[in-house]
Design an enzyme around this catalytic site. Sequence first.
Site, PDB file in Angstrom:
ATOM      1  CG  ASP A 311      -2.200  -0.625   1.017  1.00  0.00           C
ATOM      2  OD1 ASP A 311      -2.694  -0.488  -0.121  1.00  0.00           O
ATOM      3  OD2 ASP A 311      -2.730  -1.265   1.929  1.00  0.00           O
ATOM      4  CG  ASP A 348      -6.577  21.592   9.172  1.00  0.00           C
ATOM      5  OD1 ASP A 348      -6.819  20.487   9.728  1.00  0.00           O
ATOM      6  OD2 ASP A 348      -6.456  21.721   7.940  1.00  0.00           O
TER       7      ASP A 348
END
Lengths: 684, 566
Positions: A311, A348
């Site tokens: 991955d 954020d």
Amino acid sequence: MLSKRRLERRVKARPLFQRGILVRAIGESFRKLDPRWTARNPVMFIVEVGAAMTALFWARDVLRREGPASFDFAITMWLWFTVLFANFAEAVAEGRGKAQADALRRAKSDVTANRLDERGNVTRVPAPALLRGDLVRIEAGELIPADGDVVEGAATVDESAITGESAPVIRESGGDRSAVTGGTRVLSDAIVVRVSANPGESFLDRMIALVEGAQRQKTPNEIALSILLSGLTIVFLIAVATLAPYSVYAGAQQSVTVLAALLVCLIPTTIGGLLSAIGIAGMDRVMQRNVLAMSGRAVEAAGDVDTLLLDKTGTITLGNRQAVAFVPAAEATPEQIAQAAALSSHADETPEGRSIVTLATQQGASGAPQPGATFVPFSAYTRMSGVDLPEGTKIRKGAPDAVVAWVREQGGKPVEGLSHEVERIARSGGTPLLLARNTEVLAAIHLKDVLKPNMRARFDRLRAMGIRTVMITGDNPLTAAAIANESGVDDFLAEATPETKMEFIRREQSSGRLVAMTGDGTNDAPALAQADVGVAMNSGTQAAKEAANMVDLDSDPTKLIEVVEIGKQLLMTRGALTTFSIANDIAKYFAILPAIFASAYPAMQSLNVMHLATPQSAILSAVIFNALIIVALIPLALRGVRYEPRGADAVLRSNVLFYGIGGIIVPFLGIKLIDVLLTVLHLT
Amino acid sequence: MTLTGWAQTLVFFLIVLAMTKPLGLYMAGIFEGERTFLSPVLEPVELLVYRLGGVRQDEEMTWASYALALLAFSVVGFLYLYLVLRTQQWLPFNPQHVGNMSPELAFNTAISFLTNTNWQFYSGETAMSYFAQMAGLAWHNFVSAAAGIAVAIAVVRGVVRSSCKTLGNFWVDLTRSCLYVLLPIAIVFGLFLVWQGVPQNFNDYRTVRSVSGFVQHITGGPMASQEVIKELGTNGGGFVNANSASPNENPTPLSDLVEMLLIFSIGSGLTYTYGRMAKDTRQGWALFGAMAILFFAGFAATYAAEAAGNPLVHHIGVAGGNMEGKECRFGVSASALFATVTTDTSCGAVNAMHDSFMPLGGLVPLVNMQLGEVIFGGAGSGLYGMIAFVVLTVFIAGLMVGRTPELLGKKIERREVQFALLAILVTPILVLVPTAIAVLVPAGVATLGNAGPHGFSEILYAFSSTNANNGSAFAGLGPNGFYYLMTATNMFFGRFAVIIAVLALAGALAGKKAAPAGAGTFTTNSGVFVGLLIGVILIVGALTFLPADVLGPVAEHLALMNGRTF
């Protein structure tokens, strides 16, 4: 990094031989003399039968007070030693596993569980009474009573009992981090877990059984090799048995003791005695790397892997992208951009957001968030996040098309110039964001996938082993190609879905290749099951862990590379010792044949190239060498032949030189040396 | 040893090398069903054979049905030959009025020719009618060789095919081997031998009075036609007792050379066929290389032993190499070469008496046979025996590269090891056990021509030769009921146990998927592999025989060096 450091510590913490293991192994080697046990290994069984026979002949000599009793005694003893040494090798290998199992068992102490019924009532039951499907509630500080999936809540869990990793991990319901393991401890919060294993079938139970070797089944290659060794043993048995009448014909009748000695020297006792130790030690090495292999077969298959699916995220790249540059639009100054970027991202908490703040600060933005600002969080619908300042200024950052649309909505006219930059960033493998303030687009933010360090070297290593690496990513082909190129991976599968993954694995397999992959999510389960070697991350879901044939307790996707190396080492060690064992026979013939026929044909003495002192010392030296070489090679069997990732031909050439040619020469030296010692010490 | 001796051998080998590719290519074409330049003439015959035999050309067989077809064919062939030998007295082409063969000799001989061995407990000139020679023995010389080639091709198909259950059609392979390979070559070189002076007639023997006054019977008969297939099919059974030492069977140096070339031709050609069918000719050349090295090693040893001569003979003032039992026409080097060639392969034709070789000179033919005749080997049997060794080598050494061993991309696992091992280990069992029985029972030593280690070598040679389907003999061993039975059993199992094992091996391999080769794959076409293959052939193949060989030729040699003979 942490896991690597701990790994080193662990490997170092377990030396090849530990006192306790050795002492226990000595006892075990005698217990394993039970013929019912040795019968499982035809080579050693024949040695044991030979030892028993020579013992009888020794007894006869003693009773009759005639015949070479001391010679018969010496041969008998060394034949028993041969069996004992082989048993010892196996016992040491098993003992190392047992030590690990004991440590695991401690984690399996008596636990009482809070079982929930349908109405939510709690009953306290002992852990072994839990069945698959039961729900249990575990509070902070309690041990998790059984394997299962978190169905409610989230908690930090200390899994050091099984992984050795001291840092706690988060386990939460839903998602890909829901699996918990019996015997681990909840540190904070409370979770409800659905039990997924019946008593005796839990992860820990399986792990204990595996490391103890109780469930050890011979691997396919081990079976094939056993057949070869048995075949050779039968033929040498015939060769030696027929030698009895031949020598009668030649007028040089041989005693059973001498023939038994010759037989034991000729049959492949070195590899026969070490074969099971090699297999157990291989599994043990995998365990030391904190990988739990469900079968030896899986480890062996890992050595054969042709294609490795990795991955992208978490394996090749760090999970998070980082901002590396702001590409300004025509009017904006760098200071304006940095300031706006910082403001938009202070609240954020995503790694991307934090990296934007870091970059902005580096470029001169002030570190502090503006008081009174309202953070606008990211949503899948808006695909933007940002901040609304008290004085009315709105700042947004996000997907380029979304930001452009937002600017239009605000009544602004987005600049076309940046669209070119956006495309460039995407093409280079990065992710472009746009940063906008009110009606104007300020800049493009270049978010970049950050490669894990040393990945290129690892891929080069795999390539040298003959393994093709394929990166799997959900990115578009353009981005995927750029990252593949940067990381040095051989190939990539872009815009991958569970279906395309399966399709890819099937296609590779149908052309005869063996495929390995790592995965953690439930989505990965079918592909993990389809792959020849599937490694699930311990942090993953129970479904993934059940579909895989290995579980990596450290949840390190690049661990597969080490497992592949161990698999290769396992096969190489078997091949090297088989070659060595067979090559040894030449010297043993030169020691024994002249010795036994010298009486009938004195001229045979010229074949005694080692100039061994007497026929008896020659035979005894060969038998002693044959026994001692087993002990001498135990460390090699446990550690495995050194593996260097080179092409097959180079590996073969050096191993043939070392174990093949070495196998011819070493016994000449060894037998001569033993003969000299025997003579000097007047032992014959 | 002389330069001429080596030069001859080198010329011989270079011709073998030169003909390997064309012949191998031709055979690959034949067995892959291509049309060849002979098709216009032979195809009608081929189709007629299929029609008569009810063979469906495109019907493929599994390894088991292939083996069954071969066995059925062999049983019928055995009964036919037995019947011919038992009734030859009443059959045509019998100008010498040769009588019927005794049941036990007929049994032994029928098995011997059926199995491509051609072990002969009789003298052709007194025990065989021309009909029995032509219609009985020569028939088997063709079909036993063709059957061997068919099995080799089936085994190659097993190695190169993937995910496939079948190995081809035995009847088609048999027919095509006979018609397209053996017959054309036999016709051309049969005529060549006639030109060199080998008789080809139906006349009675001629009785002549020689210059020195002796009365001599000069044999004749349909000799050239049988001589050529005797070599080409690696059968080796002489028309007359003296075999290729007789001037009628082997009249000139040129015929000697051609006979040796014929012996090696199919075996060497098939290595190329293998490479061709595997789509990697280097695979074939690797086998050729291993065979060539073993051939030269064997020749060098025999030649050295024979050229050195007998020290006891030197003592009485006769210098030079060992000439006992050799044709003066051929001398030491050509005899050593022929002996190496005929025992590398399962031929067994001889142009000198192996029994009279120096002990170490005789050791080489013995070892060659004990290795299972894989050095070019018998027609077909050389290649399939070698492939069994290749599988074993790949398994033992292949592990050392850290992958499950692969042959042409196919994993060598339990079943493959089992069958390859079976094919290889049949040899020591079938040689050592009967030899042990022979030295134990009175009947086994009753007919020995010599005592001591030489007598032992004669027994060991007999069983090594019959088991390997070679058929050459250390002539000192006389026939009796014991040897009729023991050698026949040995020839039968030596042939069919190996064939069944290699066909099973091929069946197992054919069913496997072939993985593409990568950097981590063990290569079977490199120099290292050739070395390993030779190592495994010598160590696994010969090590079990070492004690026996030490008690035979080696003991005799050492004794001889000390002035003792037996």
